[in-house]
Design an enzyme around this catalytic site. Structure first.
Site, PDB file in Angstrom:
ATOM      1  CB  VAL A  85     -18.654  64.920  -4.338  1.00  0.00           C
ATOM      2  CG1 VAL A  85     -17.537  65.872  -3.936  1.00  0.00           C
ATOM      3  CG2 VAL A  85     -20.004  65.575  -4.097  1.00  0.00           C
ATOM      4  CB  CYS A  86     -20.523  60.434  -7.134  1.00  0.00           C
ATOM      5  SG  CYS A  86     -19.108  59.370  -7.445  1.00  0.00           S
ATOM      6  CE  LYS A  87     -22.267  53.994  -1.226  1.00  0.00           C
ATOM      7  NZ  LYS A  87     -23.284  52.925  -1.256  1.00  0.00           N
TER       8      LYS A  87
END
Length: 110
Positions: free
Chosen positions: A61-63
């Site tokens: 995951v990231c933004k």
């Protein structure tokens, strides 16, 4: 290269214990909010910290899903069982999924 991807809607709530979460955002982003129990390895540190990547199935995951897509593609090439979170933590948060914060305030995606 094909990047294995999952949407928030496809993920059980709560996440199954056998699914680890790898967060590749920068430290300031992590500080403001992240998925509880996730492992934090910023994208630029990933090649040198491969040993910190959890074993088994990993959700990256990231933004918004761009950095995590890069990490997912690279980790898949290294033989890891990974999937990118489509829409990232913006979509996770919008779906009302839980997050925790190290800031003392409410968890937020920055």
């Amino acid at each position: 290269m094909h990047v294995p991807t999952m949407t928030v809607a496809e993920l059980p709530d709560p996440l199954p214990e056998e699914l680890a979460v790898l967060d590749v955002r920068e430290p300031v982003e992590w500080h403001h909010g992240h998925i509880e129990g996730s492992v934090h390895v910023p994208l630029m540190e990933l090649p040198g910290r491969l040993a910190d990547v959890p074993d088994g199935r990993v959700l990256v995951v990231c933004k918004v899903g761009a950095r995590s897509a890069q990490a997912t593609a690279w980790l898949a090439q290294q033989g890891h069982d990974v999937a990118n979170l489509d829409g990232g933590l913006v979509e996770w948060s919008a779906a009302g999924r839980p997050m925790v914060s190290d800031s003392g305030g409410p968890a937020q995606v920055v």
